[in-house]
Design a protein around this motif. Structure first.
Motif, PDB file in Angstrom:
ATOM      1  N   ASN A 161       0.821  -1.217   0.000  1.00 41.00           N
ATOM      2  CA  ASN A 161       0.000   0.000   0.000  1.00 41.00           C
ATOM      3  C   ASN A 161       0.851   1.262   0.000  1.00 41.00           C
ATOM      4  OD1 ASN A 161      -2.696  -0.775  -0.221  1.00 41.00           O
ATOM      5  ND2 ASN A 161      -2.827  -1.307   1.943  1.00 41.00           N
ATOM      6  N   SER A 162       1.940   1.251   0.740  1.00 43.65           N
ATOM      7  CA  SER A 162       2.827   2.412   0.772  1.00 43.65           C
ATOM      8  C   SER A 162       3.364   2.713  -0.635  1.00 43.65           C
ATOM      9  CB  SER A 162       3.978   2.154   1.744  1.00 43.65           C
ATOM     10  OG  SER A 162       4.903   3.207   1.704  1.00 43.65           O
ATOM     11  N   LEU A 163       3.753   1.668  -1.357  1.00 45.96           N
ATOM     12  CA  LEU A 163       4.276   1.863  -2.705  1.00 45.96           C
ATOM     13  C   LEU A 163       3.169   2.223  -3.692  1.00 45.96           C
ATOM     14  CD1 LEU A 163       6.903  -1.015  -2.894  1.00 45.96           C
ATOM     15  CD2 LEU A 163       7.270   1.393  -2.322  1.00 45.96           C
ATOM     16  N   LEU A 164       1.999   1.615  -3.527  1.00 44.50           N
ATOM     17  CA  LEU A 164       0.866   1.982  -4.390  1.00 44.50           C
ATOM     18  C   LEU A 164       0.545   3.469  -4.257  1.00 44.50           C
ATOM     19  CD1 LEU A 164      -1.547  -1.058  -3.878  1.00 44.50           C
ATOM     20  CD2 LEU A 164      -0.483  -0.354  -6.041  1.00 44.50           C
ATOM     21  N   SER A 165       0.663   3.996  -3.039  1.00 40.71           N
ATOM     22  CA  SER A 165       0.423   5.426  -2.818  1.00 40.71           C
ATOM     23  C   SER A 165       1.481   6.279  -3.510  1.00 40.71           C
ATOM     24  CB  SER A 165       0.386   5.733  -1.320  1.00 40.71           C
ATOM     25  OG  SER A 165      -0.730   5.105  -0.729  1.00 40.71           O
ATOM     26  N   GLN A 166       2.741   5.827  -3.490  1.00 35.89           N
ATOM     27  CA  GLN A 166       3.797   6.561  -4.187  1.00 35.89           C
ATOM     28  C   GLN A 166       3.509   6.639  -5.686  1.00 35.89           C
ATOM     29  OE1 GLN A 166       7.803   5.165  -3.482  1.00 35.89           O
ATOM     30  NE2 GLN A 166       7.478   5.032  -1.264  1.00 35.89           N
ATOM     31  N   VAL A 167       3.097   5.511  -6.266  1.00 35.27           N
ATOM     32  CA  VAL A 167       2.805   5.479  -7.692  1.00 35.27           C
ATOM     33  C   VAL A 167       1.619   6.388  -8.009  1.00 35.27           C
ATOM     34  CG1 VAL A 167       1.970   4.005  -9.581  1.00 35.27           C
ATOM     35  CG2 VAL A 167       3.766   3.179  -8.060  1.00 35.27           C
ATOM     36  N   THR A 188       0.055 -13.875 -22.976  1.00 36.24           N
ATOM     37  CA  THR A 188       0.848 -12.696 -22.643  1.00 36.24           C
ATOM     38  C   THR A 188       0.953 -12.564 -21.135  1.00 36.24           C
ATOM     39  OG1 THR A 188       0.179 -11.488 -24.632  1.00 36.24           O
ATOM     40  CG2 THR A 188       0.830 -10.154 -22.760  1.00 36.24           C
ATOM     41  N   LEU A 189       2.112 -12.138 -20.673  1.00 37.64           N
ATOM     42  CA  LEU A 189       2.235 -11.720 -19.285  1.00 37.64           C
ATOM     43  C   LEU A 189       2.223 -10.194 -19.301  1.00 37.64           C
ATOM     44  CD1 LEU A 189       2.696 -12.723 -16.320  1.00 37.64           C
ATOM     45  CD2 LEU A 189       5.040 -11.979 -16.655  1.00 37.64           C
ATOM     46  N   TYR A 190       1.152  -9.637 -18.775  1.00 38.46           N
ATOM     47  CA  TYR A 190       0.997  -8.183 -18.713  1.00 38.46           C
ATOM     48  C   TYR A 190       1.496  -7.702 -17.357  1.00 38.46           C
ATOM     49  CZ  TYR A 190      -1.331  -3.673 -18.229  1.00 38.46           C
ATOM     50  OH  TYR A 190      -1.597  -2.351 -18.007  1.00 38.46           O
ATOM     51  N   ILE A 191       2.401  -6.748 -17.351  1.00 38.76           N
ATOM     52  CA  ILE A 191       2.871  -6.138 -16.109  1.00 38.76           C
ATOM     53  C   ILE A 191       1.940  -4.972 -15.816  1.00 38.76           C
ATOM     54  CG2 ILE A 191       4.753  -4.923 -14.958  1.00 38.76           C
ATOM     55  CD1 ILE A 191       6.687  -6.581 -16.699  1.00 38.76           C
ATOM     56  N   ASP A 192       1.088  -5.169 -14.826  1.00 40.44           N
ATOM     57  CA  ASP A 192       0.088  -4.169 -14.476  1.00 40.44           C
ATOM     58  C   ASP A 192       0.700  -3.031 -13.670  1.00 40.44           C
ATOM     59  OD1 ASP A 192      -2.576  -3.142 -14.283  1.00 40.44           O
ATOM     60  OD2 ASP A 192      -2.651  -3.886 -12.233  1.00 40.44           O
ATOM     61  N   ASP A 193       1.745  -3.318 -12.925  1.00 37.37           N
ATOM     62  CA  ASP A 193       2.362  -2.287 -12.089  1.00 37.37           C
ATOM     63  C   ASP A 193       3.725  -2.790 -11.624  1.00 37.37           C
ATOM     64  OD1 ASP A 193       2.553   0.117 -10.732  1.00 37.37           O
ATOM     65  OD2 ASP A 193       0.886  -0.262  -9.380  1.00 37.37           O
ATOM     66  N   LEU A 194       4.696  -1.911 -11.604  1.00 32.26           N
ATOM     67  CA  LEU A 194       6.023  -2.204 -11.070  1.00 32.26           C
ATOM     68  C   LEU A 194       6.471  -0.956 -10.326  1.00 32.26           C
ATOM     69  CD1 LEU A 194       8.984  -3.825 -12.977  1.00 32.26           C
ATOM     70  CD2 LEU A 194       9.330  -2.014 -11.334  1.00 32.26           C
ATOM     71  N   CYS A 195       6.885  -1.128  -9.077  1.00 38.12           N
ATOM     72  CA  CYS A 195       7.329   0.021  -8.289  1.00 38.12           C
ATOM     73  C   CYS A 195       8.445  -0.394  -7.349  1.00 38.12           C
ATOM     74  CB  CYS A 195       6.160   0.589  -7.475  1.00 38.12           C
ATOM     75  SG  CYS A 195       6.632   2.010  -6.444  1.00 38.12           S
ATOM     76  N   VAL A 196       9.404   0.475  -7.220  1.00 38.38           N
ATOM     77  CA  VAL A 196      10.457   0.372  -6.209  1.00 38.38           C
ATOM     78  C   VAL A 196      10.340   1.610  -5.338  1.00 38.38           C
ATOM     79  CG1 VAL A 196      12.959   0.357  -5.822  1.00 38.38           C
ATOM     80  CG2 VAL A 196      11.971  -0.971  -7.713  1.00 38.38           C
ATOM     81  N   ASP A 197      10.499   1.422  -4.048  1.00 37.78           N
ATOM     82  CA  ASP A 197      10.419   2.545  -3.109  1.00 37.78           C
ATOM     83  C   ASP A 197      11.291   3.689  -3.615  1.00 37.78           C
ATOM     84  OD1 ASP A 197      10.879   4.334  -0.877  1.00 37.78           O
ATOM     85  OD2 ASP A 197      10.149   2.743   0.435  1.00 37.78           O
ATOM     86  N   GLU A 198      10.715   4.890  -3.687  1.00 37.67           N
ATOM     87  CA  GLU A 198      11.408   6.053  -4.251  1.00 37.67           C
ATOM     88  C   GLU A 198      12.726   6.366  -3.540  1.00 37.67           C
ATOM     89  OE1 GLU A 198       8.428   9.090  -4.015  1.00 37.67           O
ATOM     90  OE2 GLU A 198       8.432   9.095  -1.830  1.00 37.67           O
ATOM     91  N   LYS A 199      12.862   5.943  -2.277  1.00 39.30           N
ATOM     92  CA  LYS A 199      14.090   6.231  -1.523  1.00 39.30           C
ATOM     93  C   LYS A 199      15.259   5.340  -1.919  1.00 39.30           C
ATOM     94  CE  LYS A 199      11.865   5.699   2.380  1.00 39.30           C
ATOM     95  NZ  LYS A 199      10.437   5.627   2.363  1.00 39.30           N
ATOM     96  N   ILE A 200      14.987   4.235  -2.635  1.00 37.00           N
ATOM     97  CA  ILE A 200      16.063   3.290  -2.948  1.00 37.00           C
ATOM     98  C   ILE A 200      16.110   2.919  -4.433  1.00 37.00           C
ATOM     99  CG2 ILE A 200      16.279   2.317  -0.627  1.00 37.00           C
ATOM    100  CD1 ILE A 200      14.443   0.019  -1.560  1.00 37.00           C
ATOM    101  N   ARG A 201      15.568   3.752  -5.274  1.00 36.56           N
ATOM    102  CA  ARG A 201      15.613   3.466  -6.714  1.00 36.56           C
ATOM    103  C   ARG A 201      17.040   3.567  -7.232  1.00 36.56           C
ATOM    104  NH1 ARG A 201      10.109   6.762  -7.929  1.00 36.56           N
ATOM    105  NH2 ARG A 201       8.753   5.166  -7.025  1.00 36.56           N
ATOM    106  N   GLY A 202      17.281   2.910  -8.352  1.00 33.92           N
ATOM    107  CA  GLY A 202      18.606   2.958  -8.980  1.00 33.92           C
ATOM    108  C   GLY A 202      19.565   1.909  -8.453  1.00 33.92           C
ATOM    109  N   GLN A 203      19.080   0.937  -7.690  1.00 40.63           N
ATOM    110  CA  GLN A 203      19.940  -0.099  -7.116  1.00 40.63           C
ATOM    111  C   GLN A 203      19.733  -1.466  -7.761  1.00 40.63           C
ATOM    112  OE1 GLN A 203      19.849  -0.103  -2.798  1.00 40.63           O
ATOM    113  NE2 GLN A 203      19.554   2.101  -2.734  1.00 40.63           N
TER     114      GLN A 203
END
Length: 159
Positions: A15-21, A90-105
């Protein structure tokens, strides 16, 4: 890092990540998104987490299996053959999220590769996703992973 199937115990972290998105989408398109929301209410999210045709996977650190670093929502789609189209899965990716504080890793790449491997094991023809043009970082991320547009949705806003 471990990638595993999400469970109801992961609800708060997801839920925390869904809110970020959602906030990112609201900032980019306030004409389409309401503020302070998330993609799924809890009851719907709990249903999705139990659905084998809509698997959700989470990335967690090895030392803390409840700390959600990122997620990927997948949907298996089977298309029947018709006069014009081939029968494909098909495999549909409905959502992909990484916590904004640790992206790029590399967490998002690992989640995507996990889904790509799953698609191969399930006999999928392709992996698809949608990305909002108001999110150029996501568009660049997916292009870096080798995804290419295969269909473009266009709009004209009526004032």
């Amino acid at each position: 890092m471990i990638i595993r199937r999400a469970t109801a115990l992961d609800l708060d972290g997801i839920n925390s990540l869904l809110s970020q998105v959602h906030e990112l989408h609201y900032e980019g398109r306030p004409d389409l998104f309401k503020p302070g929301r998330k993609k799924h209410p809890d009851a719907v999210l709990l249903y999705i987490l139990r659905d084998d045709n809509r698997p959700v996977f989470v990335a967690v650190p090895e030392e803390d299996s409840q700390k959600i670093l990122g997620y990927i929502f997948c949907v298996l789609e089977d298309y029947e053959a018709d006069y014009m189209h081939a029968e494909i899965r098909t495999l549909y990716i409905d959502d992909l999220c990484v916590d904004e504080k640790i992206r790029g890793q590399g967490i998002g790449t690992a989640l995507y590769n996990y889904a790509l491997d799953l698609a191969g094991k399930l006999g999928c023809h392709n992996v698809t996703l949608n990305v909002w043009t108001c999110n150029p970082k996501a568009m660049g991320f997916y292009e870096h992973l080798g995804l290419k547009p295969y269909k473009i949705c266009m709009e004209k806003i009526i004032d």
